[in-house]
Write a protein that holds these residues in place. Structure first.
Motif, PDB file in Angstrom:
ATOM      1  N   GLN A 345      17.668 -69.565 -30.439  1.00  0.00           N
ATOM      2  CA  GLN A 345      17.545 -68.254 -29.795  1.00  0.00           C
ATOM      3  C   GLN A 345      16.239 -67.574 -30.180  1.00  0.00           C
ATOM      4  OE1 GLN A 345      20.112 -67.375 -27.654  1.00  0.00           O
ATOM      5  NE2 GLN A 345      20.863 -69.403 -28.230  1.00  0.00           N
ATOM      6  N   GLU A 346      15.744 -66.769 -29.252  1.00  0.00           N
ATOM      7  CA  GLU A 346      14.556 -65.968 -29.561  1.00  0.00           C
ATOM      8  C   GLU A 346      14.910 -64.872 -30.550  1.00  0.00           C
ATOM      9  OE1 GLU A 346      11.926 -64.363 -26.462  1.00  0.00           O
ATOM     10  OE2 GLU A 346      12.655 -66.047 -25.231  1.00  0.00           O
ATOM     11  N   ASP A 347      13.911 -64.415 -31.291  1.00  0.00           N
ATOM     12  CA  ASP A 347      14.041 -63.321 -32.259  1.00  0.00           C
ATOM     13  C   ASP A 347      14.944 -63.653 -33.443  1.00  0.00           C
ATOM     14  OD1 ASP A 347      12.528 -61.625 -30.515  1.00  0.00           O
ATOM     15  OD2 ASP A 347      14.364 -61.278 -29.358  1.00  0.00           O
ATOM     16  N   SER A 369      10.502 -48.299 -40.386  1.00  0.00           N
ATOM     17  CA  SER A 369      11.153 -47.538 -39.315  1.00  0.00           C
ATOM     18  C   SER A 369      11.744 -48.481 -38.267  1.00  0.00           C
ATOM     19  CB  SER A 369      10.144 -46.607 -38.655  1.00  0.00           C
ATOM     20  OG  SER A 369       9.091 -47.374 -38.094  1.00  0.00           O
ATOM     21  N   TYR A 370      11.038 -49.572 -38.044  1.00  0.00           N
ATOM     22  CA  TYR A 370      11.491 -50.581 -37.092  1.00  0.00           C
ATOM     23  C   TYR A 370      12.847 -51.127 -37.546  1.00  0.00           C
ATOM     24  CZ  TYR A 370       9.638 -53.317 -33.169  1.00  0.00           C
ATOM     25  OH  TYR A 370       9.373 -53.849 -31.937  1.00  0.00           O
ATOM     26  N   ILE A 371      12.920 -51.450 -38.843  1.00  0.00           N
ATOM     27  CA  ILE A 371      14.148 -52.003 -39.405  1.00  0.00           C
ATOM     28  C   ILE A 371      15.272 -50.956 -39.374  1.00  0.00           C
ATOM     29  CG2 ILE A 371      15.198 -52.966 -41.493  1.00  0.00           C
ATOM     30  CD1 ILE A 371      12.604 -54.414 -42.029  1.00  0.00           C
ATOM     31  N   ASN A 372      14.906 -49.701 -39.626  1.00  0.00           N
ATOM     32  CA  ASN A 372      15.909 -48.632 -39.550  1.00  0.00           C
ATOM     33  C   ASN A 372      16.489 -48.505 -38.146  1.00  0.00           C
ATOM     34  OD1 ASN A 372      15.773 -48.019 -42.214  1.00  0.00           O
ATOM     35  ND2 ASN A 372      14.296 -46.362 -41.961  1.00  0.00           N
ATOM     36  N   ASP A 373      15.599 -48.553 -37.143  1.00  0.00           N
ATOM     37  CA  ASP A 373      16.055 -48.502 -35.748  1.00  0.00           C
ATOM     38  C   ASP A 373      16.991 -49.665 -35.463  1.00  0.00           C
ATOM     39  OD1 ASP A 373      14.620 -46.309 -35.272  1.00  0.00           O
ATOM     40  OD2 ASP A 373      13.101 -47.246 -33.997  1.00  0.00           O
ATOM     41  N   LEU A 374      16.588 -50.836 -35.951  1.00  0.00           N
ATOM     42  CA  LEU A 374      17.361 -52.042 -35.714  1.00  0.00           C
ATOM     43  C   LEU A 374      18.762 -51.891 -36.318  1.00  0.00           C
ATOM     44  CD1 LEU A 374      17.585 -55.044 -34.885  1.00  0.00           C
ATOM     45  CD2 LEU A 374      16.827 -55.623 -37.194  1.00  0.00           C
ATOM     46  N   SER A 375      18.805 -51.368 -37.529  1.00  0.00           N
ATOM     47  CA  SER A 375      20.079 -51.228 -38.211  1.00  0.00           C
ATOM     48  C   SER A 375      21.026 -50.319 -37.416  1.00  0.00           C
ATOM     49  CB  SER A 375      19.802 -50.707 -39.625  1.00  0.00           C
ATOM     50  OG  SER A 375      20.939 -50.110 -40.141  1.00  0.00           O
ATOM     51  N   GLY A 376      20.505 -49.197 -36.900  1.00  0.00           N
ATOM     52  CA  GLY A 376      21.314 -48.299 -36.077  1.00  0.00           C
ATOM     53  C   GLY A 376      21.817 -49.003 -34.826  1.00  0.00           C
ATOM     54  N   TYR A 423      19.130 -57.003 -27.540  1.00  0.00           N
ATOM     55  CA  TYR A 423      17.992 -56.721 -28.421  1.00  0.00           C
ATOM     56  C   TYR A 423      16.680 -57.110 -27.719  1.00  0.00           C
ATOM     57  CZ  TYR A 423      14.748 -57.128 -32.324  1.00  0.00           C
ATOM     58  OH  TYR A 423      13.667 -56.993 -33.151  1.00  0.00           O
ATOM     59  N   GLY A 424      16.691 -58.301 -27.095  1.00  0.00           N
ATOM     60  CA  GLY A 424      15.514 -58.783 -26.384  1.00  0.00           C
ATOM     61  C   GLY A 424      15.096 -57.826 -25.284  1.00  0.00           C
ATOM     62  N   GLU A 425      16.102 -57.320 -24.547  1.00  0.00           N
ATOM     63  CA  GLU A 425      15.798 -56.402 -23.441  1.00  0.00           C
ATOM     64  C   GLU A 425      15.254 -55.078 -23.967  1.00  0.00           C
ATOM     65  OE1 GLU A 425      19.440 -56.119 -21.188  1.00  0.00           O
ATOM     66  OE2 GLU A 425      19.326 -58.278 -20.741  1.00  0.00           O
ATOM     67  N   LYS A 426      15.770 -54.653 -25.096  1.00  0.00           N
ATOM     68  CA  LYS A 426      15.380 -53.347 -25.617  1.00  0.00           C
ATOM     69  C   LYS A 426      13.995 -53.369 -26.259  1.00  0.00           C
ATOM     70  CE  LYS A 426      17.304 -50.043 -28.974  1.00  0.00           C
ATOM     71  NZ  LYS A 426      17.545 -48.735 -28.428  1.00  0.00           N
TER      72      LYS A 426
END
Ligand SMILES: *Cc1c(COP(=O)(O)O)cnc(C)c1O
Length: 428
Positions: A345-347, A369-376, A423-426
């Motif tokens: 899978q990608e990502d 911040s990227y990781i924080n967004d991801l976690s949410g 996730y890919g789309e976002k």
């Protein structure tokens, strides 16, 4: 209108590891069965992380419930200094022979962190009692051994410990062993050995540090080297114990015998809080003396609580039945299969499995911040799917009760693939 559990909670409860200002309202759970937990409306949530890595046989297991009720009719609690009782003795009798490394004595406490505190005290006082000055403790970088001050000290300094860093005692940290660094690690051990009391480690997988897995033969080499230098080995099997890594205990996969083992989490099948620290005769006898000062002065009010011992015994019985092993092997095989699919899978990076644990990382930008967004995003996604998964930063892992069915596993795997699409789309 009657208030929901979740609303009443918010008025009076402070949750662990939770920024209460921003956290979404908690889900109220009223009942558990197998790998499922049910909310107030009767909606099932699929428990893919064993309720904080503790549950192994499923929720509200009827056999454990029965044994708990039986014990409750007999004896609830009894001071454990000067007195003893059947469940405590029987649990020790049954547990010691199945542990790695000739463990001879059980010391009871009441959670993982306290089991670690006891282990460290045993190791430090062992040398003290022998009149040898060894004040250094050795641990792995990125380790997690608990939230009390001693346990925090031998854990990685992190956002969890930041406010307390000035109050934590000094510990020497070494890297996890790899083919590349092993010789250098052995040299580091040589340098530190003369005043090192003990080495504490999570065998084969660092749990809270992000399900970081490493090779048994390399660990074995490091441990054998420590033993030759008289460094006591404390195997923290709190997360890995009771079948999680494929063998009964992670230390079953190495030849070096631990001097001290810490257990909790799966110990009671995930039903009640209990910590156990075991040790060899060599450790135990260093505390025997007519000199009172050589006593291990440690204990807790609920040490060896009879109800807790009874459920630990019931859980151990279930653990030793062939069905439990078959379930573990089934889940492990399914994980290995899914890992192959996931790696395409990608990502996705670093897909890995060990026993009933599967983990991987999601590719993110560098910024926190990227990781924080991801976690949410991840929390919200799985909550909506009614799948209980709790990422560690950008690491996602599955660590289910062994009784999880194939259909339920399919559901978890499918939800992860769905998440990756979303996730890919976002983000891409
Ligand atoms: C969870 C854990 C602990 C701490 O146990 P608590 O019961 O949460 O205090 C210690 N060591 C390891 C390896 C753990 O996973």
């Amino acid at each position: 209108m009657q208030k929901s559990l979740s609303e009443r909670d918010q008025a009076v409860i402070w949750h662990p590891y939770t920024q209460m200002q921003t956290a979404p309202a908690p889900v109220g759970i009223v009942r558990g069965e197998g790998a499922l937990l049910f909310d107030e409306a009767g909606t099932p949530y699929l428990d893919a992380t064993s309720s904080w890595w503790v549950n192994i046989h499923g929720h509200s297991h009827p056999y454990i419930t029965e044994k708990l009720a039986e014990q409750a009719r007999q004896l609830h609690h009894c001071i454990f200094a000067g007195y003893t009782h059947e469940p405590a003795v029987q649990l020790a009798e049954r547990l010691l022979p199945v542990l790695p490394g000739r463990q001879q004595k059980v010391f009871y406490s009441d959670n993982g962190s306290t089991a670690v505190e006891v282990a460290m005290k045993m190791a430090i006082q062992y040398w003290h009692n022998k009149g040898e000055k060894r004040n250094r403790l050795l641990a792995f970088r990125n380790a997690y051994h608990g939230d009390t001050f001693g346990a925090m000290s031998v854990s990685a300094r992190s956002v969890f410990t930041r406010a307390f860093d000035d109050y934590l005692f000094k510990v020497s940290f070494i890297d996890l062993p790899t083919e590349e660094n092993i010789d250098q690690l052995l040299q580091e051990v040589d340098t530190l050995a003369p005043d090192t009391a003990a080495f504490i480690f999570e065998p084969l997988v660092q749990g809270a540090g992000g399900m970081v897995m490493y090779e048994a033969p390399l660990l074995d080499k490091l441990l054998q080297h420590c033993r030759q230098r008289n460094i006591l080995l404390i195997a923290d099997e709190i997360m890995t114990g009771f079948g999680r890594t494929g063998t009964s205990f992670a230390m079953d996969q190495v030849t070096a015998p631990p001097d001290i083992i810490t257990l909790s989490k799966g110990l009671t099948g995930g039903t009640m809080a209990m910590g156990i620290t075991t040790c060899t005769d060599e450790i135990y006898t260093a505390f025997l003396s007519s000199d009172k000062l050589k006593t291990l002065f440690h204990g807790h009010s609920f040490t060896a609580n009879p109800l807790t011992c009874a459920v630990a015994l019931a859980s151990l019985e279930l653990f030793q039945q062939p069905a439990c092993r078959q379930n573990r092997e089934r889940v492990a095989a399914r994980h290995r299969q899914f890992a192959v699919e996931l790696a395409y899978q990608e990502d996705v990076k670093n897909v890995r499995t060990l026993g009933t644990i599967l983990a991987f990382e999601i590719e993110t930008g560098e910024a926190d911040s990227y990781i924080n967004d991801l976690s949410g995003f991840l929390h919200a996604f799985f909550r909506e799917k009614r799948i209980m998964l709790r990422p560690l930063g950008n690491t996602l892992y599955i660590l289910p009760p062994y009784c999880i069915t194939d259909t339920q596993l399919d559901e978890v795997y499918a939800s992860i693939l769905d998440m990756l699409r979303a996730y890919g789309e976002k983000w891409n």
